[in-house]
Design a protein around this motif. Structure first.
Motif, PDB file in Angstrom:
ATOM      1  N   SER A 238       4.804   1.315   7.918  1.00 22.06           N
ATOM      2  CA  SER A 238       4.114   2.074   8.958  1.00 22.06           C
ATOM      3  C   SER A 238       4.523   3.542   8.916  1.00 22.06           C
ATOM      4  N   TYR A 239       5.820   3.789   8.714  1.00 21.84           N
ATOM      5  CA  TYR A 239       6.288   5.176   8.588  1.00 21.84           C
ATOM      6  C   TYR A 239       5.586   5.868   7.414  1.00 21.84           C
ATOM      7  N   LEU A 240       5.492   5.190   6.281  1.00 20.99           N
ATOM      8  CA  LEU A 240       4.865   5.795   5.105  1.00 20.99           C
ATOM      9  C   LEU A 240       3.382   6.068   5.354  1.00 20.99           C
ATOM     10  N   ARG A 241       2.698   5.144   6.013  1.00 20.24           N
ATOM     11  CA  ARG A 241       1.269   5.353   6.271  1.00 20.24           C
ATOM     12  C   ARG A 241       1.059   6.583   7.156  1.00 20.24           C
ATOM     13  N   GLU A 242       1.967   6.798   8.095  1.00 22.09           N
ATOM     14  CA  GLU A 242       1.811   7.912   9.027  1.00 22.09           C
ATOM     15  C   GLU A 242       2.328   9.239   8.486  1.00 22.09           C
ATOM     16  N   ASN A 243       3.269   9.204   7.545  1.00 20.86           N
ATOM     17  CA  ASN A 243       3.939  10.437   7.131  1.00 20.86           C
ATOM     18  C   ASN A 243       3.865  10.758   5.645  1.00 20.86           C
ATOM     19  N   GLU A 244       3.693   9.743   4.797  1.00 22.30           N
ATOM     20  CA  GLU A 244       3.661   9.979   3.351  1.00 22.30           C
ATOM     21  C   GLU A 244       2.506   9.163   2.766  1.00 22.30           C
ATOM     22  N   LYS A 245       1.285   9.617   3.081  1.00 18.72           N
ATOM     23  CA  LYS A 245       0.076   8.840   2.786  1.00 18.72           C
ATOM     24  C   LYS A 245      -0.107   8.594   1.296  1.00 18.72           C
ATOM     25  N   GLU A 246       0.231   9.537   0.453  1.00 17.79           N
ATOM     26  CA  GLU A 246       0.041   9.338  -0.983  1.00 17.79           C
ATOM     27  C   GLU A 246       0.934   8.212  -1.502  1.00 17.79           C
ATOM     28  N   ILE A 247       2.182   8.186  -1.025  1.00 17.96           N
ATOM     29  CA  ILE A 247       3.090   7.110  -1.398  1.00 17.96           C
ATOM     30  C   ILE A 247       2.545   5.775  -0.907  1.00 17.96           C
TER      31      ILE A 247
END
Length: 378
Positions: A238-247
């Motif tokens: 969830s953190y990645l989807r909200e903050n590091e979309k490419e990852i």
């Protein structure tokens, strides 16, 4: 509960009956959908659909339709010499127009290392589960919504985990047998059967369908070390989807390869799957991660750099102290968790300082969710 709505108006177009409800809601009911779901379509005992929608034409439509004296939607079909009767409540409960306009609410309660200070909130007593449906429901809700629960005060006899697990359903057998013995053994066929530290991982990522839940029953834990860790991989995703979309997108789109390297097996098992998969609603379905059993990647050379960078970032977050909780299993504890959401690990232990013996069990996710739905519906 009293029904506070009713059908006020019905109109027909080329593909649907359009319904206006007294509370202002509107529905569209496709003709093929209506014919397929006629109340007479299912066997009364098995409840399996016996009507074969493939035997009608794609142009089937209501020749006549009305609300009858019982308030049911009555449809005389254009073919098959058949009349269907639909209860208004059934139509409303199954209305896909309204359902698809509702905001999706995830069943998952995501957590990070703040759970460390509230571990009691995910604990439940063994006898409470065994002796009451309320206790069983509490356990199942923890497993489904939070993904983790620690059963306390279970017996410490070998194979005694079956009693509480069978309150849910049957366990899932694998070639590790049931239960599998998590002990330090010579010439191990899995790193779990050593005294080594284990990085946070899911079990059996090289299965097409890895076990949904895992249960680690602590019988003895007198060795120095061997403390457990757990992390909510959905929270990290969830953190990645909200903050590091490419990852995040890379982890959803690019399949990684996992392989079974067990020297005792005559079958070769490997599977390609993204690190993160999503449901039809865009919610998290599962996370597939294990450094130990990831095979040599064979993705396209154009995306290899991107794949490894995403894997590197994700893996480091999956071991970040701000997301991870740590605890020590005591004899009589059953560490139970969603194997496709909550990654688990342990610290190294000294086998010369004492004995450490866990027994492990697997269960499919369908059994957890299905049992919970049943218990809450009767």
């Amino acid at each position: 509960m009293e029904q506070n709505y009713k059908i006020e108006n019905i109109t027909k177009n080329s593909t649907n009956l359009e319904v206006d409800w007294s509370d202002g809601k509107k529905s569209k009911f496709n003709y093929l959908w209506l014919r397929d779901n006629c109340p007479t379509a299912h066997d009364k005992d098995s409840r399996h659909r016996m009507f074969n929608i493939l035997k009608v034409s794609k142009d089937i439509n209501p020749k006549k339709f009305s609300l009858n004296n019982d308030g049911k939607l009555q449809i005389e079909w254009s073919e098959g010499d058949h009349v269907s009767y639909y209860d208004q409540k059934w139509l409303r409960d199954n209305c896909y127009t309204i359902k698809n306009n509702l905001e999706y609410k995830s069943p998952y309660k995501l957590w990070d290392n703040s759970l460390q200070d509230h571990l009691k909130s995910v604990e439940i007593d063994h006898d409470e589960i065994v002796n009451s449906d309320e206790g069983l429901i509490k356990w199942l809700e923890l497993l489904h919504h939070t993904g983790i629960a620690i059963v306390k005060n279970a017996p410490t006899d070998e194979n005694s985990g079956f009693k509480v697990l069978n309150r849910i359903s049957h366990t899932r057998e694998t070639f590790f047998k049931t239960p599998f013995e998590v002990i330090n053994i010579p010439k191990p066929n899995n790193s779990a059967y050593t005294a080594h530290a284990l990085r946070n991982h899911m079990d059996l990522p090289w299965f097409e369908n890895p076990p949904g839940y895992q249960f680690l029953h602590c019988l003895i834990n007198s060795a120095e070390g061997g403390n457990s860790s757990a992390i909510d991989a959905f929270k990290v995703a969830s953190y990645l989807r909200e903050n590091e979309k490419e990852i995040f997108d890379t982890l959803v789109e690019i399949p990684f390869k996992f392989k079974d390297t067990d020297y005792t097996q005559e079958a070769h098992r490997h599977f390609h799957a993204p690190s993160i998969t999503l449901t039809k609603d865009g919610d998290f379905n599962d996370v597939r991660f294990s450094v130990a059993t990831m095979d040599v990647l064979d993705c396209s050379p154009e995306v290899m750099e991107k794949a490894y960078k995403a894997h590197h970032r994700f893996g480091n977050l999956l071991h970040d102290p701000k997301y991870q909780i740590n605890f020590r299993l005591e004899p009589g504890d059953i560490f139970s968790f969603n194997n496709r959401r909550v990654l688990h690990g342990r610290t190294e232990f000294n086998p010369n300082s004492g004995h450490r013996h866990l027994q492990g069990y697997y269960m499919d996710r369908d059994e957890i969710i299905g049992r919970l739905k049943y218990l809450k519906s009767y």
